[in-house]
Write a protein that holds these residues in place. Structure first.
Motif, mmCIF file in Angstrom:
data_model
loop_
_atom_site.group_PDB
_atom_site.id
_atom_site.type_symbol
_atom_site.label_atom_id
_atom_site.label_comp_id
_atom_site.label_asym_id
_atom_site.label_seq_id
_atom_site.Cartn_x
_atom_site.Cartn_y
_atom_site.Cartn_z
ATOM 1 N N LEU A 50 0.824 -1.209 0.000
ATOM 2 C CA LEU A 50 0.000 0.000 0.000
ATOM 3 C C LEU A 50 0.860 1.262 0.000
ATOM 4 O O LEU A 50 0.512 2.253 -0.641
ATOM 5 C CB LEU A 50 -0.936 -0.005 1.207
ATOM 6 N N VAL A 51 1.994 1.221 0.690
ATOM 7 C CA VAL A 51 2.922 2.355 0.684
ATOM 8 C C VAL A 51 3.522 2.513 -0.712
ATOM 9 O O VAL A 51 3.636 3.627 -1.241
ATOM 10 C CB VAL A 51 4.019 2.166 1.747
ATOM 11 N N MET A 52 3.899 1.406 -1.332
ATOM 12 C CA MET A 52 4.498 1.441 -2.667
ATOM 13 C C MET A 52 3.535 2.057 -3.685
ATOM 14 O O MET A 52 3.935 2.827 -4.561
ATOM 15 C CB MET A 52 4.875 0.034 -3.117
ATOM 16 N N LEU A 53 2.247 1.748 -3.545
ATOM 17 C CA LEU A 53 1.245 2.253 -4.482
ATOM 18 C C LEU A 53 0.828 3.689 -4.186
ATOM 19 O O LEU A 53 0.105 4.301 -4.974
ATOM 20 C CB LEU A 53 0.004 1.353 -4.457
ATOM 21 N N GLY A 54 1.283 4.225 -3.048
ATOM 22 C CA GLY A 54 0.916 5.588 -2.701
ATOM 23 C C GLY A 54 -0.451 5.710 -2.075
ATOM 24 O O GLY A 54 -0.969 6.815 -1.897
ATOM 25 N N LEU A 55 -1.059 4.568 -1.722
ATOM 26 C CA LEU A 55 -2.380 4.599 -1.100
ATOM 27 C C LEU A 55 -2.278 4.879 0.396
ATOM 28 O O LEU A 55 -3.245 5.344 1.009
ATOM 29 C CB LEU A 55 -3.104 3.264 -1.333
ATOM 30 N N VAL A 56 -1.110 4.587 0.968
ATOM 31 C CA VAL A 56 -0.841 4.836 2.382
ATOM 32 C C VAL A 56 0.572 5.389 2.492
ATOM 33 O O VAL A 56 1.467 4.955 1.767
ATOM 34 C CB VAL A 56 -0.967 3.523 3.200
ATOM 35 N N ASP A 57 0.763 6.357 3.365
ATOM 36 C CA ASP A 57 2.109 6.885 3.643
ATOM 37 C C ASP A 57 2.554 6.441 5.028
ATOM 38 O O ASP A 57 1.739 6.394 5.958
ATOM 39 C CB ASP A 57 2.127 8.416 3.579
ATOM 40 N N ALA A 58 3.833 6.099 5.158
ATOM 41 C CA ALA A 58 4.405 5.703 6.448
ATOM 42 C C ALA A 58 5.310 6.814 6.954
ATOM 43 O O ALA A 58 6.278 7.181 6.280
ATOM 44 C CB ALA A 58 5.186 4.406 6.296
ATOM 45 N N LYS A 59 4.997 7.359 8.146
ATOM 46 C CA LYS A 59 5.792 8.433 8.720
ATOM 47 C C LYS A 59 6.442 7.944 10.006
ATOM 48 O O LYS A 59 5.735 7.565 10.947
ATOM 49 C CB LYS A 59 4.913 9.653 8.998
ATOM 50 N N PRO A 60 7.775 7.913 10.057
ATOM 51 C CA PRO A 60 8.468 7.437 11.253
ATOM 52 C C PRO A 60 8.014 8.171 12.509
ATOM 53 O O PRO A 60 7.839 9.392 12.495
ATOM 54 C CB PRO A 60 9.949 7.734 10.942
ATOM 55 N N LYS A 61 7.794 7.412 13.568
ATOM 56 C CA LYS A 61 7.396 7.920 14.878
ATOM 57 C C LYS A 61 6.012 8.587 14.866
ATOM 58 O O LYS A 61 5.608 9.164 15.874
ATOM 59 C CB LYS A 61 8.445 8.901 15.432
ATOM 60 N N ILE A 210 -11.780 -4.136 -11.378
ATOM 61 C CA ILE A 210 -11.836 -2.814 -12.004
ATOM 62 C C ILE A 210 -11.400 -1.744 -11.012
ATOM 63 O O ILE A 210 -10.606 -0.852 -11.337
ATOM 64 C CB ILE A 210 -13.266 -2.529 -12.515
ATOM 65 N N MET A 211 -11.901 -1.822 -9.780
ATOM 66 C CA MET A 211 -11.544 -0.839 -8.760
ATOM 67 C C MET A 211 -10.041 -0.853 -8.490
ATOM 68 O O MET A 211 -9.409 0.200 -8.341
ATOM 69 C CB MET A 211 -12.309 -1.117 -7.473
ATOM 70 N N THR A 212 -9.479 -2.040 -8.428
ATOM 71 C CA THR A 212 -8.050 -2.144 -8.161
ATOM 72 C C THR A 212 -7.240 -1.594 -9.327
ATOM 73 O O THR A 212 -6.222 -0.921 -9.134
ATOM 74 C CB THR A 212 -7.667 -3.609 -7.897
ATOM 75 N N ASN A 213 -7.682 -1.872 -10.548
ATOM 76 C CA ASN A 213 -7.026 -1.298 -11.726
ATOM 77 C C ASN A 213 -7.000 0.223 -11.654
ATOM 78 O O ASN A 213 -5.990 0.855 -11.974
ATOM 79 C CB ASN A 213 -7.767 -1.735 -12.995
ATOM 80 N N ILE A 214 -8.132 0.802 -11.245
ATOM 81 C CA ILE A 214 -8.219 2.253 -11.143
ATOM 82 C C ILE A 214 -7.195 2.779 -10.142
ATOM 83 O O ILE A 214 -6.440 3.716 -10.425
ATOM 84 C CB ILE A 214 -9.642 2.677 -10.712
ATOM 85 N N LEU A 215 -7.158 2.175 -8.944
ATOM 86 C CA LEU A 215 -6.234 2.629 -7.907
ATOM 87 C C LEU A 215 -4.781 2.494 -8.348
ATOM 88 O O LEU A 215 -3.972 3.411 -8.155
ATOM 89 C CB LEU A 215 -6.460 1.823 -6.625
ATOM 90 N N VAL A 216 -4.461 1.369 -8.947
ATOM 91 C CA VAL A 216 -3.069 1.142 -9.381
ATOM 92 C C VAL A 216 -2.693 2.112 -10.485
ATOM 93 O O VAL A 216 -1.608 2.722 -10.460
ATOM 94 C CB VAL A 216 -2.879 -0.324 -9.834
ATOM 95 N N ASP A 217 -3.566 2.284 -11.484
ATOM 96 C CA ASP A 217 -3.271 3.206 -12.583
ATOM 97 C C ASP A 217 -3.068 4.637 -12.074
ATOM 98 O O ASP A 217 -2.126 5.338 -12.483
ATOM 99 C CB ASP A 217 -4.399 3.198 -13.618
ATOM 100 N N LEU A 218 -3.948 5.074 -11.167
ATOM 101 C CA LEU A 218 -3.835 6.435 -10.641
ATOM 102 C C LEU A 218 -2.578 6.597 -9.790
ATOM 103 O O LEU A 218 -1.892 7.619 -9.852
ATOM 104 C CB LEU A 218 -5.068 6.792 -9.827
ATOM 105 N N ALA A 219 -2.284 5.579 -8.983
ATOM 106 C CA ALA A 219 -1.096 5.661 -8.128
ATOM 107 C C ALA A 219 0.183 5.701 -8.956
ATOM 108 O O ALA A 219 1.120 6.431 -8.646
ATOM 109 C CB ALA A 219 -1.066 4.468 -7.178
ATOM 110 N N MET A 220 0.229 4.936 -10.030
ATOM 111 C CA MET A 220 1.421 4.898 -10.871
ATOM 112 C C MET A 220 1.584 6.178 -11.702
ATOM 113 O O MET A 220 2.672 6.533 -12.091
ATOM 114 C CB MET A 220 1.362 3.688 -11.814
ATOM 115 N N ASP A 221 0.452 6.871 -11.956
ATOM 116 C CA ASP A 221 0.497 8.092 -12.776
ATOM 117 C C ASP A 221 0.771 9.340 -11.975
ATOM 118 O O ASP A 221 0.963 10.404 -12.530
ATOM 119 C CB ASP A 221 -0.844 8.284 -13.503
ATOM 120 N N ARG A 222 0.773 9.214 -10.651
ATOM 121 C CA ARG A 222 0.849 10.419 -9.807
ATOM 122 C C ARG A 222 2.171 11.150 -9.970
ATOM 123 O O ARG A 222 3.166 10.595 -10.358
ATOM 124 C CB ARG A 222 0.628 10.071 -8.344
#
Length: 222
Positions: A50-61, A210-222
């Motif tokens: 999820l972090v790799m796809l940009g759907l979630v961000d990980a912030k230390p501490k 279809i929903m997953t395709n949308i999320l992946v395509d958008l995340a990769m295009d960001r």
């Protein structure tokens, strides 16, 4: 947007994680694990994806927050909010309600889908039948193959569906809330009402793929 080709398909658990992060950010991995009743190591690969796809961000501490691909006002977010079901829906895979369970099983595998939309003699939405429904019905039932799918399906009006003009976000919310993998896309039919209820013509379907395709395509295009 097509369902064809390779796709990184998010699991139900990964979709749950995204929703938890949106609702409770910032949230730690331990808190997510506790809410899901799982151990932290079990979620490690899900969170990494999820972090790799940009759907979630990980912030230390700090913990996990909604990903940069999904923050309000971002280009990706604006694209997603502007998408309608009619922009992404695929061709519906339908079966008549008098078709046999055997016919339905064959169609599921021939079309490589997880569920079938059942229609009546006037091609109006009658129900939905899933692989799980068929499996539960056929196990130990020697007469199941010849029985009509109308005995197995989830019947309208208990079928969750969407219209072509609904947003993709609303469709995704329905899928998550009702824990279904696909939704029939319908428009009101001109056929006669039944018991005062509108009837629906099936014009498409929206699936988890279809929903997953949308999320992946958008995340990769960001």
């Amino acid at each position: 947007m097509s369902e064809e080709g390779p796709v990184i398909e998010l699991t139900a658990r990964q979709l749950q994680i995204v929703e938890l992060v949106k609702a409770h950010a910032p949230i730690t991995g331990e808190q997510i694990a506790e809410m899901l009743g799982l151990s932290r190591p079990t979620l490690r690969s899900d969170l990494a994806l999820l972090v790799m796809l940009g759907l979630v961000d990980a912030k230390p501490k700090v913990g996990y927050t909604p990903g940069s691909a999904m923050t309000p006002g971002s280009q990706v977010s604006r694209k997603l909010l502007g998408m309608k079901v009619k922009d992404v829906q695929s061709i519906p895979v339908v079966v008549r309600e008098n078709a046999s369970v055997n016919d339905a099983v064959v169609m599921l595998f021939m079309e490589n889908v997880g569920s079938l939309i059942v229609v009546d003699d006037e091609a109006c939405l009658s129900g939905v039948i899933s692989r799980k429904d068929l499996l539960k019905f056929t196990l130990g039932n020697t007469n199941a193959a010849s029985m009509p799918v109308s005995m197995v399906m989830t019947r309208e009006p208990n079928v969750i569906h969407v219209s072509p003009d609904e947003s993709v976000i609303d469709a995704a919310r329905k899928m998550i809330h009702h824990q279904v993998d696909s939704l029939p896309v319908v428009v009101e039919s001109k056929a006669s009402q039944v018991s005062g209820r509108a009837r629906w013509d099936v014009v498409g379907r929206v699936t988890k793929t279809i929903m997953t395709n949308i999320l992946v395509d958008l995340a990769m295009d960001r």
